[in-house]
Design a protein around this motif. Structure first.
Motif, PDB file in Angstrom:
ATOM      1  N   ASN A 260       0.796  -1.228   0.000  1.00 51.78           N
ATOM      2  CA  ASN A 260       0.000   0.000   0.000  1.00 51.78           C
ATOM      3  C   ASN A 260       0.826   1.274   0.000  1.00 51.78           C
ATOM      4  O   ASN A 260       0.269   2.370  -0.156  1.00 51.78           O
ATOM      5  N   ILE A 261       2.146   1.155   0.189  1.00 49.75           N
ATOM      6  CA  ILE A 261       2.983   2.365   0.162  1.00 49.75           C
ATOM      7  C   ILE A 261       3.927   2.366  -1.037  1.00 49.75           C
ATOM      8  O   ILE A 261       4.856   3.173  -1.095  1.00 49.75           O
TER       9      ILE A 261
ATOM     10  N   TRP B 122       3.439   3.533  -3.770  1.00 46.94           N
ATOM     11  CA  TRP B 122       3.348   4.823  -4.464  1.00 46.94           C
ATOM     12  C   TRP B 122       4.357   5.832  -3.937  1.00 46.94           C
ATOM     13  O   TRP B 122       4.685   6.804  -4.634  1.00 46.94           O
ATOM     14  N   PHE B 123       4.868   5.622  -2.711  1.00 45.62           N
ATOM     15  CA  PHE B 123       5.963   6.467  -2.224  1.00 45.62           C
ATOM     16  C   PHE B 123       7.118   6.416  -3.222  1.00 45.62           C
ATOM     17  O   PHE B 123       7.751   7.422  -3.536  1.00 45.62           O
TER      18      PHE B 123
ATOM     19  N   ILE C 195      -0.658  13.163  -5.742  1.00 51.11           N
ATOM     20  CA  ILE C 195      -1.959  12.490  -5.870  1.00 51.11           C
ATOM     21  C   ILE C 195      -2.008  11.648  -7.140  1.00 51.11           C
ATOM     22  O   ILE C 195      -2.469  10.503  -7.137  1.00 51.11           O
TER      23      ILE C 195
ATOM     24  N   CYS D 289       0.540  10.332  -8.768  1.00 47.59           N
ATOM     25  CA  CYS D 289       1.417   9.163  -8.588  1.00 47.59           C
ATOM     26  C   CYS D 289       0.699   8.069  -7.793  1.00 47.59           C
ATOM     27  O   CYS D 289       0.806   6.876  -8.116  1.00 47.59           O
ATOM     28  N   ALA D 290      -0.019   8.484  -6.753  1.00 45.03           N
ATOM     29  CA  ALA D 290      -0.753   7.501  -5.940  1.00 45.03           C
ATOM     30  C   ALA D 290      -1.845   6.819  -6.762  1.00 45.03           C
ATOM     31  O   ALA D 290      -2.017   5.592  -6.701  1.00 45.03           O
TER      32      ALA D 290
ATOM     33  N   TYR E 240      -0.320   4.400  -9.275  1.00 48.39           N
ATOM     34  CA  TYR E 240       0.196   3.206  -8.606  1.00 48.39           C
ATOM     35  C   TYR E 240      -0.930   2.217  -8.301  1.00 48.39           C
ATOM     36  O   TYR E 240      -0.825   1.020  -8.614  1.00 48.39           O
ATOM     37  N   PHE E 241      -1.982   2.696  -7.693  1.00 46.01           N
ATOM     38  CA  PHE E 241      -3.066   1.792  -7.293  1.00 46.01           C
ATOM     39  C   PHE E 241      -3.831   1.240  -8.497  1.00 46.01           C
ATOM     40  O   PHE E 241      -4.377   0.134  -8.435  1.00 46.01           O
TER      41      PHE E 241
ATOM     42  N   LYS F  27       0.113  -1.656  -8.216  1.00 45.17           N
ATOM     43  CA  LYS F  27      -0.005  -2.316  -6.919  1.00 45.17           C
ATOM     44  C   LYS F  27      -0.025  -3.833  -7.032  1.00 45.17           C
ATOM     45  O   LYS F  27       0.657  -4.541  -6.279  1.00 45.17           O
TER      46      LYS F  27
END
Length: 488
Positions: free
Chosen positions: A82-83, A85-86, A464, A466-467, A470-471, A475
């Motif tokens: 879940n991280i 995207w960092f 935002i 990037c997150a 990613y998801f 992911k």
């Protein structure tokens, strides 16, 4: 943990990491900020910030990369899906920086080769010569990408072992020359290094914190990427200490090289310098006044700055290249070439904007009232980099936990004395994140005061995006490891 590919020696890793840290910020930004913020008093505060922010964050980023042996996205994903995207934010930041830093790198290349013709006064004409600006930027990117194409050991490490000692020798020689000029040298040294604690304010401390943070290449994925290429033969704790020391020494030497010479030849210029651009205005005037010897000194100086720019951009390119080749299983040369072409295309309007808007101060292509380089620099340096470094602290301090991190750092071949283990545990959880937050908040506050709201919107908008990407796409899919490069 088995290192499949990467740095062959500890000294190669240290020189490569130091090369990523040593750049225009050290060779001009640090001396100038020191002179304008209390001299030696600022230096002492800066060193404290290097220890409190730089050293702790660098260990954490290197550790995150080493434990995963993978690109930044996979490195965070290994900790928790879940991280991940960092890590995507850590890949996006250098991609943006390459697009504008390469322009300044091209400028240093131009001033190096033009030293024997004289660089004084050429900035206003050169910076708006679109074809020439594009050409030198392209050549600079070709040099940097060519090094990346050689790989970690035969490209980055080999380059660092040659260029970093060369840079150090040049800066020492220029500093010695400046210190032997005679009249004005004492005043230049006083301007640069005489403690003036009466000038120390909250702003001084914030400037020192920001300089310590930015000068060590933190918060842009570089140390995660380089850390992933280290094995048990490299002690990351000792290496971090050496990188911080080397980076600070180079910054101090830059001041010793610049300010005595400026004070000797044109002392009234001491208080007129603002920003990176004046490296291309004031110093060429100083070199011009030296006659033929000035041409030699000019060549040596700008060669040194070009080397620093190349080593910095190489490290930025590697972060993006590593992710692309591992995620998409493409050849290293193709990945580096593709990134270079995209960044070069983006750099063209930025270079045009810089010349017309920032240098000539005329109407031209701008972003929300700023030249494009300044805009993207504010987006990355002021907002995104502190956020990315904060991610590393949160990951190690609150998700992995310091005790486990210390155990894994030692198990991977590094050593930590007992006192450092205790200090690190407290720093990574509380002190360093708090200091990084102060850097972030003060930077955002400055943009609000300047009414540069677009900088804040674009920066947080990038996080935002990037997150979301990613998801949606990364992911639940494989994002690659270092070992994958051997399949190409």
């Amino acid at each position: 943990m088995t290192k499949k590919n990467g740095f062959a020696s500890g000294i190669g890793f240290i020189l490569a990491a130091a090369g990523s840290a040593v750049g225009l910020g050290n060779l001009w930004g640090f001396p100038y900020k020191t002179a304008q913020n209390g001299g030696a008093a600022f230096v002492l505060i800066y060193i404290a910030c290097v220890l409190l922010i730089g050293f702790i964050t660098m260990i954490s980023e290197l550790y995150i990369g080493r434990r995963a042996q993978a690109n930044a996205v996979s490195a965070y994903k290994v900790v928790n899906k879940n991280i991940g995207w960092f890590g995507l934010v850590a890949v996006a930041i250098p991609a943006f920086i390459i697009c504008y830093y390469s322009i300044l790198g091209g400028w240093t290349l131009k001033f190096t080769v033009n030293s024997f013709n004289g660089n004084a006064g050429i900035l206003s004409t050169f910076s708006v010569n679109t074809f020439e600006v594009i050409a030198v930027t392209g050549v600079f990117l070709l040099i940097s990408a060519g090094i990346i194409m050689g790989g970690v050991e035969k490209g980055i490490e080999k380059m660092s072992k040659i260029l970093m000692p060369m840079l150090f020798v040049i800066i020492v020689c220029i500093a010695i020359y400046s210190l032997t000029l005679g009249e004005g040298v004492k005043e230049g040294l006083s301007f640069f290094l005489k403690p003036d604690f009466s000038t120390v304010t909250t702003k001084t401390i914030l400037v020192a914190m920001g300089q310590a943070f930015y000068s060590l290449s933190l918060g842009m994925g570089i140390m995660i990427s380089y850390g992933s290429y280290t094995g048990k033969e490299i002690d990351i704790t000792k290496s971090c200490a050496m990188i911080c020391i080397f980076d600070t020494i180079v910054a101090l030497l830059a001041g010793l090289a610049i300010f005595p010479a400026v004070a000797h030849f044109n002392p009234e210029l001491l208080n007129s310098s603002q920003g990176v651009a004046l490296m291309f205005i004031i110093l060429p005037e100083v070199f011009e006044s030296l006659g033929f010897i000035g041409k030699i000194v000019s060549f040596a100086f700008f060669l040194m700055v070009t080397i620093a720019a190349v080593t910095s951009v190489v490290s930025l390119l590697e972060v993006v290249t590593q992710f692309i080749l591992q995620k998409y299983q493409v050849n290293r040369k193709k990945a580096a070439a593709g990134i270079m072409i995209i960044c070069f295309a983006v750099s063209i309007p930025i270079g045009i904007s810089l010349g017309h808007v920032a240098i000539l101060e005329e109407d031209g292509p701008a972003l929300f009232g700023l030249d494009a380089l300044t805009f993207f620099d504010l987006v990355t340096n002021t907002v995104l980099m502190p956020v990315c470094a904060l991610f590393a602290c949160i990951t190690v301090g609150w998700i992995i936990k310091p005790e486990r991190a210390v155990e894994e750092i030692e198990a991977s071949g590094s050593t930590m004395p007992e006192w450092l283990k205790k200090v690190y545990s407290v720093m990574i959880r509380f002190v360093t994140p708090a200091l990084i937050l102060i850097v972030e908040i003060s930077g955002v506050r400055g943009e609000i005061i300047a009414k540069d709201y677009a900088v804040i919107i674009v920066a947080y908008g990038m996080i935002i995006i990037c997150a979301i990407i990613y998801f949606l796409f990364f992911k639940n899919s494989y994002t690659g490891m270092n070992a994958d490069e051997h399949k190409n």
